[in-house]
Design a protein around this motif. Structure first.
Motif, PDB file in Angstrom:
ATOM      1  N   ARG A  22      23.468  52.606  35.046  1.00  0.00           N
ATOM      2  CA  ARG A  22      24.068  51.553  34.213  1.00  0.00           C
ATOM      3  C   ARG A  22      23.767  50.185  34.824  1.00  0.00           C
ATOM      4  O   ARG A  22      23.601  50.066  36.044  1.00  0.00           O
ATOM      5  N   ILE A  52      36.782  45.312  52.287  1.00  0.00           N
ATOM      6  CA  ILE A  52      37.762  45.098  51.211  1.00  0.00           C
ATOM      7  C   ILE A  52      38.502  43.775  51.381  1.00  0.00           C
ATOM      8  O   ILE A  52      38.764  43.066  50.418  1.00  0.00           O
ATOM      9  N   PRO A  98      37.666  39.557  48.046  1.00  0.00           N
ATOM     10  CA  PRO A  98      38.317  38.540  47.207  1.00  0.00           C
ATOM     11  C   PRO A  98      37.738  37.156  47.422  1.00  0.00           C
ATOM     12  O   PRO A  98      37.617  36.371  46.468  1.00  0.00           O
ATOM     13  N   PHE A  99      37.367  36.819  48.651  1.00  0.00           N
ATOM     14  CA  PHE A  99      36.821  35.481  48.929  1.00  0.00           C
ATOM     15  C   PHE A  99      35.450  35.312  48.292  1.00  0.00           C
ATOM     16  O   PHE A  99      35.124  34.240  47.787  1.00  0.00           O
ATOM     17  N   GLU A 159      30.496  49.913  46.844  1.00  0.00           N
ATOM     18  CA  GLU A 159      29.354  50.809  46.733  1.00  0.00           C
ATOM     19  C   GLU A 159      28.208  50.231  45.909  1.00  0.00           C
ATOM     20  O   GLU A 159      27.077  50.730  45.999  1.00  0.00           O
ATOM     21  N   LYS A 208      31.300  61.955  43.925  1.00  0.00           N
ATOM     22  CA  LYS A 208      32.526  61.321  43.410  1.00  0.00           C
ATOM     23  C   LYS A 208      33.190  62.240  42.385  1.00  0.00           C
ATOM     24  O   LYS A 208      34.420  62.293  42.297  1.00  0.00           O
ATOM     25  N   MET A 232      37.026  63.506  42.375  1.00  0.00           N
ATOM     26  CA  MET A 232      37.898  63.371  41.207  1.00  0.00           C
ATOM     27  C   MET A 232      38.456  64.718  40.776  1.00  0.00           C
ATOM     28  O   MET A 232      39.631  64.831  40.413  1.00  0.00           O
ATOM     29  N   PHE A 246      33.438  17.948  59.252  1.00  0.00           N
ATOM     30  CA  PHE A 246      32.567  18.590  58.252  1.00  0.00           C
ATOM     31  C   PHE A 246      33.239  18.575  56.883  1.00  0.00           C
ATOM     32  O   PHE A 246      32.578  18.626  55.855  1.00  0.00           O
ATOM     33  N   ILE A 250      37.555  55.111  40.990  1.00  0.00           N
ATOM     34  CA  ILE A 250      36.341  55.924  41.218  1.00  0.00           C
ATOM     35  C   ILE A 250      35.477  55.907  39.960  1.00  0.00           C
ATOM     36  O   ILE A 250      34.250  55.808  40.050  1.00  0.00           O
ATOM     37  N   TYR A 272      35.115  53.546  37.897  1.00  0.00           N
ATOM     38  CA  TYR A 272      34.382  52.272  37.842  1.00  0.00           C
ATOM     39  C   TYR A 272      33.081  52.361  38.647  1.00  0.00           C
ATOM     40  O   TYR A 272      32.081  51.737  38.300  1.00  0.00           O
ATOM     41  N   PHE A 273      33.109  53.127  39.737  1.00  0.00           N
ATOM     42  CA  PHE A 273      31.927  53.189  40.609  1.00  0.00           C
ATOM     43  C   PHE A 273      30.960  54.306  40.241  1.00  0.00           C
ATOM     44  O   PHE A 273      30.106  54.658  41.051  1.00  0.00           O
ATOM     45  N   ILE A 330      38.770  48.518  37.160  1.00  0.00           N
ATOM     46  CA  ILE A 330      38.461  47.163  37.636  1.00  0.00           C
ATOM     47  C   ILE A 330      39.734  46.304  37.683  1.00  0.00           C
ATOM     48  O   ILE A 330      39.886  45.449  38.559  1.00  0.00           O
ATOM     49  N   ILE A 370      41.416  47.293  40.880  1.00  0.00           N
ATOM     50  CA  ILE A 370      40.681  46.722  42.023  1.00  0.00           C
ATOM     51  C   ILE A 370      41.005  45.232  42.156  1.00  0.00           C
ATOM     52  O   ILE A 370      41.281  44.733  43.250  1.00  0.00           O
ATOM     53  N   MET A 371      41.011  44.535  41.029  1.00  0.00           N
ATOM     54  CA  MET A 371      41.253  43.085  41.078  1.00  0.00           C
ATOM     55  C   MET A 371      42.686  42.765  41.504  1.00  0.00           C
ATOM     56  O   MET A 371      42.923  41.783  42.224  1.00  0.00           O
ATOM     57  N   PHE A 415      42.673  43.123  45.132  1.00  0.00           N
ATOM     58  CA  PHE A 415      42.010  41.984  45.771  1.00  0.00           C
ATOM     59  C   PHE A 415      42.918  40.756  45.766  1.00  0.00           C
ATOM     60  O   PHE A 415      42.927  39.981  46.724  1.00  0.00           O
ATOM     61  N   THR A 461      45.304  41.081  48.539  1.00  0.00           N
ATOM     62  CA  THR A 461      44.610  40.863  49.818  1.00  0.00           C
ATOM     63  C   THR A 461      44.324  39.383  50.025  1.00  0.00           C
ATOM     64  O   THR A 461      44.473  38.850  51.123  1.00  0.00           O
ATOM     65  N   PHE A 462      43.921  38.725  48.945  1.00  0.00           N
ATOM     66  CA  PHE A 462      43.591  37.294  49.014  1.00  0.00           C
ATOM     67  C   PHE A 462      44.809  36.498  49.495  1.00  0.00           C
ATOM     68  O   PHE A 462      44.720  35.703  50.434  1.00  0.00           O
ATOM     69  N   THR A 464      45.616  37.199  53.153  1.00  0.00           N
ATOM     70  CA  THR A 464      44.671  36.613  54.115  1.00  0.00           C
ATOM     71  C   THR A 464      44.810  35.100  54.155  1.00  0.00           C
ATOM     72  O   THR A 464      44.714  34.495  55.229  1.00  0.00           O
ATOM     73  N   VAL A 465      45.040  34.484  52.993  1.00  0.00           N
ATOM     74  CA  VAL A 465      45.197  33.027  52.977  1.00  0.00           C
ATOM     75  C   VAL A 465      46.400  32.622  53.833  1.00  0.00           C
ATOM     76  O   VAL A 465      46.348  31.639  54.577  1.00  0.00           O
ATOM     77  N   ARG A 482      45.280  32.513  57.272  1.00  0.00           N
ATOM     78  CA  ARG A 482      44.426  31.355  57.564  1.00  0.00           C
ATOM     79  C   ARG A 482      45.268  30.085  57.720  1.00  0.00           C
ATOM     80  O   ARG A 482      44.976  29.228  58.541  1.00  0.00           O
TER      81      ARG A 482
END
Lengths: 439, 209
Positions: free
Chosen positions: A203, A352, A356-357, A369, A395, A399, B20, B149, B151-152, B171, B174-175, B178, B181-182, B185-186, B189
């Motif tokens: 895909r 992971i 996000p960054f 992956e 995978k 599953m 900078f 899984i 998604y991948f 997705i 996952i988002m 993330f 996590t964002f 982590t911020v 920082r």
């Protein structure tokens, strides 16, 4: 902790106590007022201060020394018998030496483990990186007692009649071996199918499709391409995936005659990246276009590397930045600077915490992956495409196992297994993949 | 005296790097080159003192662990890169490292990233007497993992009720992960920035108590 404090207070109190006793007598005003002659003073018998004799503390003795099972011969299990007076003991010091070796190579006694009193008396030696256990080396052990009043009482030295030996196969890793065989078998099966000419579908992934576009943009603008292969070592899967993509990128770059910059943090990755780029230029039929300075080593210090790459980005203003590989805290620093310099940015990592960054600062991001699959996408070689297909089959197995787990979990609710672990079918299935004993 | 000089040097370099934020300038460039050079020199010394000398030079000079000469020779093969006629020899240590790297990593990844993850996902969806949010958490873990899984999957088009819907949920999961996590982590920082500002205002200028 309390025992350490106790010892500290005890040691601190001793000199103060003595000092008080010495200064109080002459400074006493009552005594100073009394008319005491020198002769009468001499007549007063000297009183020796009473010092309590330290309590007798028996030594600790080594009970057993065993070879650690299922290891590489780099661990030993030692158990010892506590002192007969545990109430006077602060800690036990497990001492080790290598008889006959020079002092600098473990020939003198060294504390390999400090066991506070009351803690388990069986220890595993070999985990401390400063005092590694070497296979085939004969060691001598003793356990010293560190008393509450700060004395160290030596125990008898014991030399085991064996030296640590490694095992060829870790019997508890059988499940891991079976898993590896299944996964490798599936990947080889799909390799074979791809080689036999079976059409395998992949895909589209936007980030990978954008790579060619990004190289073209840099060529049109006449600006260089920056390729950061991550900051990890060559053993990292992400680094290897990145170097495979670098080969494809370098081939395109060689065709288009676009300048390429590949700064490296790891010296080994640097040499492999240099070879990769050189090879790509040769495959593209343009070995003469290869610039020796296009791949270079910066430093192995994380943030110094970032400072250098950020400086490069602002000075040379590359049109395209690739960040593919393993990244840590530097990901945002790099990608943010690249974004400010106006470059099109494509990132990819399996870290992971850093994804996000990249997602927020880059135009395209290969998630996890997707980075590993990118090489197959770019090359479309049957073997690599077969590998991706094989990984998908793996995978599928994962599953299937999780889905069976869901079904068994529902069955457990009706059969009473949810309340009684001994009847649980889910726990039996879980046992098949249980590797917690290896941690 | 030396401490004060050290503090001032650290503070000046901190400000040079912060400059900078305005734009690339000679002060930043100076700091950049000093940091790169110093870190490289430092790492060479540390590598010799912490690795090469105690782990190779000392045992071998005492006639012990002579097997270490094999990796030492393999390491020296890298130096052949400076001599174009024999530069091909440097490929041997590279091949060895890549091969062993993969060989060691594969079973370890199978254990920690595959089997352990499967085990952690095989959890009861419902436990009698457990609070509702535990059950909800179990559902999120199990179905979130399955959809991520999906998604991948690269060899199937993301279309249809299974792969199409599953990958969309995947997705999203996952988002959301993330995003969490964002934020986390911020926060870390920001605390690093606070630490640096405290260093400048407190340790260096003495403006903070």
């Amino acid at each position: 902790m309390l025992k350490h404090l106790e010892l500290l207070l005890l040691v601190a109190a001793l000199p103060f106590g003595t000092a008080t006793a010495q200064t109080a007598s002459p400074g006493d005003p009552g005594e100073a007022a009394a008319a005491v002659t020198v002769d009468s003073l001499a007549a007063i018998p000297t009183v020796e201060p009473e010092v309590a004799a330290p309590p007798e503390v028996g030594p600790a003795t080594v009970l057993t020394i065993q070879d650690f099972p299922n290891d590489a011969g780099d661990h030993l299990i030692l158990s010892f018998c506590e002192s007969p007076n545990p109430e006077c003991v602060l800690a036990y010091l497990v001492m080790r030496r290598t008889p006959g070796a020079p002092d600098s190579l473990g020939g003198q006694w060294a504390v390999v483990k400090n066991v506070p009193s009351g803690d388990p008396t069986e220890i595993v030696d070999g985990y401390d990186p400063d005092f590694l256990v070497e296979p085939g080396t004969q060691y001598e052990y003793r356990v010293d007692v560190l008393t509450l009043d700060g004395r160290q009482i030596e125990g008898p030295a014991v030399t085991p009649n064996f030296s640590p030996k490694g095992e060829i196969f870790h019997t508890e890793k059988l499940k891991v071996l079976i898993g590896c065989i299944i996964f490798i078998g599936l990947i080889f099966l799909y390799f074979k199918r791809a080689q036999m000419g079976h059409e395998l579908y992949l895909r589209p992934i936007p980030g990978i499709d954008a790579i060619d576009e990004a190289i073209g943009r840099a060529t049109e603008m006449g600006k260089p391409i920056l390729y950061v292969p991550g900051l990890s070592s060559i053993e990292d899967v992400a680094t290897i995936a990145s170097l495979t993509i670098l080969n494809r990128v370098a081939k395109k770059v060689a065709e288009y005659q676009t300048p390429l910059r590949v700064p490296n943090r790891d010296p080994i990755v640097y040499t492999v990246a240099e070879e990769t780029v050189k090879q790509a230029y040769m495959e593209a039929g343009r070995p003469d276009s290869y610039e020796a300075n296009s791949v270079f080593f910066v430093t192995d210090s994380q943030f110094a590397y970032v400072a250098a790459v950020n400086g490069l980005m602002t000075r040379e203003k590359p049109a395209t930045n690739f960040y593919l590989g393993m990244f840590w805290a530097e990901s945002l620093l790099l990608a943010e600077t690249g974004s400010l310099s106006g470059a099109i940015q494509i990132a990819g990592t399996d870290a992971i915490t850093q994804l996000p960054f990249f997602i927020t600062t880059c135009d395209y991001t290969l998630i996890g992956e997707e980075l590993y699959a990118a090489s197959a996408y770019l090359g479309r070689e049957p073997k690599q495409v077969g590998g991706v297909k094989g990984q998908d089959a793996c995978k599928g197995i994962v599953m299937a196992l999780v889905t069976i787990g869901i079904v068994l979990s529902i069955v457990d609710i009706f059969t009473g297994g949810a309340a009684d672990p001994s009847k649980s079918l889910l726990l039996k299935l879980q046992g098949l993949v249980d590797v917690t004993s290896l941690e | 005296m030396y401490e004060t000089i050290g503090l001032s040097v650290a503070a000046i370099f901190t400000l040079a790097v912060f400059s900078f934020l305005y734009k690339e300038n000679p002060l930043y460039r100076f700091a950049e080159h000093i940091v790169v050079g110093a870190s490289l020199g430092y790492s060479i010394v540390v590598t010799y003192q912490r690795v090469l000398y105690p782990r190779l030079v000392e045992p071998v000079s005492h006639g012990q662990e002579l097997i270490l000469l094999i990796p030492a020779i393999m390491g020296l093969l890298y130096v052949t890169r400076f001599f174009p006629r024999i530069a091909w020899m440097s490929r041997y240590p590279m091949a060895f490292l890549l091969g062993t790297g993969m060989g060691v990593a594969f079973p370890y990844d199978m254990q920690t990233l595959v089997l352990r993850q499967i085990q952690s996902t095989m959890i009861p969806l419902y436990t009698p007497g457990a609070p509702w949010f535990d059950t909800l958490g179990a559902f999120v873990i199990v179905f979130g993992t399955l959809s991520a899984i999906i998604y991948f999957f690269f060899s199937k088009p993301h279309k249809g009720p299974f792969f199409g819907f599953g990958s969309k949920v995947g997705i999203w999961i996952i988002m959301i992960g993330f995003g969490a996590t964002f934020g986390f982590t911020v926060m870390g920082r920001i605390s690093l920035l606070i630490g640096r500002v405290q260093f400048l205002l407190g340790d260096w200028l003495g403006l903070l108590n």
